[in-house]
Design a protein around this motif. Sequence first.
Motif, short mmCIF file in Angstrom:
data_model
loop_
_atom_site.label_atom_id
_atom_site.label_comp_id
_atom_site.label_asym_id
_atom_site.label_seq_id
_atom_site.Cartn_x
_atom_site.Cartn_y
_atom_site.Cartn_z
N LYS A 69 0.83 -1.20 0.00
CA LYS A 69 0.00 0.00 0.00
C LYS A 69 0.87 1.26 0.00
N HIS A 70 1.93 1.26 0.78
CA HIS A 70 2.83 2.42 0.84
C HIS A 70 3.60 2.59 -0.47
N TRP A 72 2.41 1.95 -3.47
CA TRP A 72 1.49 2.58 -4.43
C TRP A 72 1.24 4.03 -4.07
N GLN A 73 1.20 4.33 -2.77
CA GLN A 73 1.04 5.73 -2.38
C GLN A 73 2.27 6.54 -2.79
#
Length: 112
Positions: A69-70, A72-73
């Motif tokens: 998730k990080h 992609w952020q």
Amino acid sequence: MKMFWIFCFWLTAALLLLPLPFKLNALITAKDTRSAFVKYEEWANTLLLAIGLMAFCSFTYPRSLPLSKHGWQGWLLLTIGVSIMALGRSAKLRHATEVFIGSQRCKDRHYY
């Protein structure tokens, strides 16, 4: 609504993948006469879009993402930053402006 996202995904994939062989051919055969900065910016944008296409694919067809998730952020922040910087300092935009203004000068001379 799901069909809309599937259509958008395949449209984006086609816009990215269909011109790719022609761009590679022009690059390899040196038919692309643009400056190196313009080519570099175009290929960097293509790479960022291709990475984003993986996220779009996992949204359209639910699968696990190859990045966390990080990750992609971070990609999203990087892409937004590159896009904002390109508004002011883009070799592609400068080249397109030169080509457009050059063609406008030819049209303004009114050759009959």
